[in-house]
Design a protein around this motif. Structure first.
Motif, PDB file in Angstrom:
ATOM      1  N   GLU A 136     184.297  29.380 -44.200  1.00  0.00           N
ATOM      2  CA  GLU A 136     183.074  28.905 -43.557  1.00  0.00           C
ATOM      3  C   GLU A 136     182.052  28.492 -44.614  1.00  0.00           C
ATOM      4  N   LEU A 137     181.910  29.305 -45.653  1.00  0.00           N
ATOM      5  CA  LEU A 137     180.990  28.977 -46.736  1.00  0.00           C
ATOM      6  C   LEU A 137     181.382  27.662 -47.396  1.00  0.00           C
ATOM      7  N   GLY A 138     182.663  27.506 -47.665  1.00  0.00           N
ATOM      8  CA  GLY A 138     183.133  26.261 -48.270  1.00  0.00           C
ATOM      9  C   GLY A 138     182.869  25.047 -47.415  1.00  0.00           C
ATOM     10  N   ALA A 139     183.073  25.184 -46.119  1.00  0.00           N
ATOM     11  CA  ALA A 139     182.839  24.066 -45.207  1.00  0.00           C
ATOM     12  C   ALA A 139     181.376  23.641 -45.200  1.00  0.00           C
TER      13      ALA A 139
ATOM     14  N   ASP B 126     181.016  12.034 -56.417  1.00  0.00           N
ATOM     15  CA  ASP B 126     181.877  12.007 -55.233  1.00  0.00           C
ATOM     16  C   ASP B 126     183.346  12.182 -55.623  1.00  0.00           C
ATOM     17  N   ALA B 127     183.752  11.545 -56.727  1.00  0.00           N
ATOM     18  CA  ALA B 127     185.134  11.667 -57.181  1.00  0.00           C
ATOM     19  C   ALA B 127     185.443  13.100 -57.606  1.00  0.00           C
ATOM     20  N   MET B 128     184.500  13.744 -58.249  1.00  0.00           N
ATOM     21  CA  MET B 128     184.701  15.133 -58.672  1.00  0.00           C
ATOM     22  C   MET B 128     184.772  16.073 -57.478  1.00  0.00           C
ATOM     23  N   VAL B 129     183.917  15.853 -56.486  1.00  0.00           N
ATOM     24  CA  VAL B 129     183.977  16.653 -55.258  1.00  0.00           C
ATOM     25  C   VAL B 129     185.332  16.487 -54.591  1.00  0.00           C
ATOM     26  N   GLY B 130     185.789  15.242 -54.472  1.00  0.00           N
ATOM     27  CA  GLY B 130     187.095  14.980 -53.863  1.00  0.00           C
ATOM     28  C   GLY B 130     188.229  15.619 -54.637  1.00  0.00           C
ATOM     29  N   ALA B 131     188.149  15.571 -55.965  1.00  0.00           N
ATOM     30  CA  ALA B 131     189.202  16.164 -56.794  1.00  0.00           C
ATOM     31  C   ALA B 131     189.267  17.670 -56.611  1.00  0.00           C
ATOM     32  N   ALA B 132     188.109  18.314 -56.545  1.00  0.00           N
ATOM     33  CA  ALA B 132     188.080  19.761 -56.359  1.00  0.00           C
ATOM     34  C   ALA B 132     188.687  20.149 -55.018  1.00  0.00           C
ATOM     35  N   LEU B 133     188.351  19.415 -53.987  1.00  0.00           N
ATOM     36  CA  LEU B 133     188.889  19.717 -52.658  1.00  0.00           C
ATOM     37  C   LEU B 133     190.391  19.460 -52.598  1.00  0.00           C
ATOM     38  N   ASP B 134     190.852  18.361 -53.199  1.00  0.00           N
ATOM     39  CA  ASP B 134     192.283  18.047 -53.214  1.00  0.00           C
ATOM     40  C   ASP B 134     193.078  19.111 -53.966  1.00  0.00           C
ATOM     41  N   ALA B 135     192.431  19.743 -54.956  1.00  0.00           N
ATOM     42  CA  ALA B 135     193.120  20.753 -55.766  1.00  0.00           C
ATOM     43  C   ALA B 135     193.090  22.136 -55.124  1.00  0.00           C
ATOM     44  N   GLY B 136     192.453  22.256 -53.954  1.00  0.00           N
ATOM     45  CA  GLY B 136     192.474  23.514 -53.239  1.00  0.00           C
ATOM     46  C   GLY B 136     191.173  24.263 -53.140  1.00  0.00           C
ATOM     47  N   SER B 137     190.083  23.699 -53.645  1.00  0.00           N
ATOM     48  CA  SER B 137     188.795  24.368 -53.482  1.00  0.00           C
ATOM     49  C   SER B 137     188.447  24.477 -52.006  1.00  0.00           C
TER      50      SER B 137
ATOM     51  N   GLY C 114     174.224  14.712 -62.690  1.00  0.00           N
ATOM     52  CA  GLY C 114     174.181  16.170 -62.751  1.00  0.00           C
ATOM     53  C   GLY C 114     175.537  16.816 -62.587  1.00  0.00           C
ATOM     54  N   CYS C 115     175.607  17.844 -61.749  1.00  0.00           N
ATOM     55  CA  CYS C 115     176.792  18.696 -61.666  1.00  0.00           C
ATOM     56  C   CYS C 115     177.336  18.821 -60.251  1.00  0.00           C
ATOM     57  N   VAL C 116     178.578  19.268 -60.195  1.00  0.00           N
ATOM     58  CA  VAL C 116     179.255  19.639 -58.952  1.00  0.00           C
ATOM     59  C   VAL C 116     179.489  21.145 -58.995  1.00  0.00           C
ATOM     60  N   ILE C 117     179.376  21.796 -57.838  1.00  0.00           N
ATOM     61  CA  ILE C 117     179.724  23.211 -57.731  1.00  0.00           C
ATOM     62  C   ILE C 117     180.823  23.352 -56.683  1.00  0.00           C
ATOM     63  N   ALA C 118     181.885  24.075 -57.044  1.00  0.00           N
ATOM     64  CA  ALA C 118     183.047  24.194 -56.168  1.00  0.00           C
ATOM     65  C   ALA C 118     183.394  25.661 -55.956  1.00  0.00           C
ATOM     66  N   LEU C 119     183.576  26.051 -54.707  1.00  0.00           N
ATOM     67  CA  LEU C 119     183.986  27.407 -54.349  1.00  0.00           C
ATOM     68  C   LEU C 119     185.508  27.479 -54.395  1.00  0.00           C
ATOM     69  N   THR C 120     186.039  28.365 -55.239  1.00  0.00           N
ATOM     70  CA  THR C 120     187.466  28.360 -55.554  1.00  0.00           C
ATOM     71  C   THR C 120     188.001  29.778 -55.623  1.00  0.00           C
ATOM     72  N   GLN C 121     189.220  29.970 -55.162  1.00  0.00           N
ATOM     73  CA  GLN C 121     189.892  31.249 -55.361  1.00  0.00           C
ATOM     74  C   GLN C 121     190.405  31.324 -56.792  1.00  0.00           C
ATOM     75  N   PRO C 122     190.427  32.515 -57.394  1.00  0.00           N
ATOM     76  CA  PRO C 122     190.807  32.635 -58.809  1.00  0.00           C
ATOM     77  C   PRO C 122     192.158  32.007 -59.140  1.00  0.00           C
ATOM     78  N   GLU C 123     193.129  32.148 -58.246  1.00  0.00           N
ATOM     79  CA  GLU C 123     194.467  31.612 -58.534  1.00  0.00           C
ATOM     80  C   GLU C 123     194.495  30.078 -58.540  1.00  0.00           C
TER      81      GLU C 123
END
Length: 336
Positions: free
Chosen positions: A251-254, A274-285, A297-306
């Motif tokens: 829910e937080l990620g959404a 936008d490309a960085m956001v898309g890449a993070a989501l495609d990689a499993g964020s 500036g920067c992108v922030i991505a919520l990610t599981q450690p694995e």
């Protein structure tokens, strides 16, 4: 120790409480609430303790002519424009500090800044710099400085740098834990989630002042636009805060993704972001968004450690210049 009430007749370094003062502050990232916080909406901020600024203030042997009584040095290889801008801001900050705390003038003051927070990335570089300098001056002069007084001085500098500043940066760069900021009121955030946030630098500077002005102009151009933006931002931020407390990471990620779309629609993102956001989501964020004022500036991505290694790799492939990991575990134990 406090300063003597009069320095008349006291020569050399003996007139001051200390010969060197040191102050430190850290970076921050906004989880949600950018821009809307200026209009009274809540914002959620996360400290980035591994990115720090250290300021050292001391007296030099240079003779002061009353006009040029301050020297400012930045370590590394800063641009001339950045040094000039920082020097001008520093002079105003030092004047505000002396006036606020009743500190008399003195000999030539040297300030050295060792900054690990990249400027123009939405990470609170200017606020962290100002806070580190304020704390260094307080240490040098032997002045007790309350958190509210430190905030007021940093906020004064932020208003000069960015126009109308919300105050969230001035609070967050001194907070040991994640916080909720709204209309000047601050409280700690409850964290029930595991995982970590990856903060990725796009390598492109943004301008908070330019972004604020651009958004304000768009609000004036369209009736109801401001209410719609602030209302949606408030809804998403409050939902994210509850999800963070309840441990609902998906829910937080959404909500992070939704807030990025709000910023993108407002014209505050860039193609690389936008490309960085898309890449993070495609990689499993679980979620990703722009963080800070925007236009770079920067992108922030919520990610599981694995998944962190793969997400980091994909972020760099999409254009990230550097990345930092901020684990959620334990952050609430350090909150004020």
């Amino acid at each position: 120790m406090t300063l003597p009430t009069s320095v008349e007749g006291v020569s050399g370094s003996r007139r001051w409480a200390r010969s060197v003062g040191i102050g430190r502050a850290h970076a921050k990232a906004i989880l949600l609430g950018e821009h809307a916080v200026v209009y009274g909406a809540p914002a959620l901020a996360l400290p980035i303790p591994q990115l720090t600024v250290t300021a050292t203030a001391g007296w030099s042997s240079h003779a002061s002519d009353g006009e040029d009584d301050l020297s400012y040095t930045m370590t590394g290889s800063p641009s001339r424009a950045l040094v000039t801008q920082a020097s001008d801001s520093l002079r105003r900050l030092v004047d505000a500090f002396k006036e606020s705390l009743g500190v008399p003038g003195g000999p030539h003051l040297d300030v050295i800044l060792d900054g690990g927070v990249p400027p123009g990335r939405g990470l609170g570089s200017s606020a962290a710099t100002s806070r580190a300098i304020v704390l260094a001056l307080a240490d040098l002069f032997g002045r007790e400085l309350t958190e509210n007084r430190a905030f007021e001085l940093v906020q004064t500098a932020e208003n000069m740098a960015h126009g109308r500043a919300s105050g969230v940066d001035a609070r967050a760069v001194g907070s040991p834990g994640p916080l909720r900021f709204q209309a000047g009121e601050v409280r700690q955030l409850s964290i029930g989630c595991d995982g970590l946030f990856l903060v990725a630098d796009s390598g492109t500077s943004g301008s908070t002042k330019e972004a604020v002005e651009m958004l304000r102009d768009s609000f004036h151009a369209r009736s109801g636009a401001q209410d719609a933006f602030v209302g949606r931002a408030t809804e998403l931020t409050e939902a994210a805060e509850q999800a963070l407390a309840d441990g609902r990471t998906e829910e937080l990620g959404a909500r992070l993704v939704d807030y990025h779309e709000l910023m993108r629609t407002a014209g505050l993102s860039t193609d690389r972001i936008d490309a960085m956001v898309g890449a993070a989501l495609d990689a499993g964020s679980l979620g990703a968004k722009i963080t800070g004022g925007g236009l770079g500036g920067c992108v922030i991505a919520l990610t599981q450690p694995e998944q962190a290694r793969e997400v980091t790799r994909r972020l760099h492939e999409a254009g990230a210049a550097q990345t930092w990991a901020v684990p959620l575990k334990g952050l609430d134990k350090h909150a004020v």
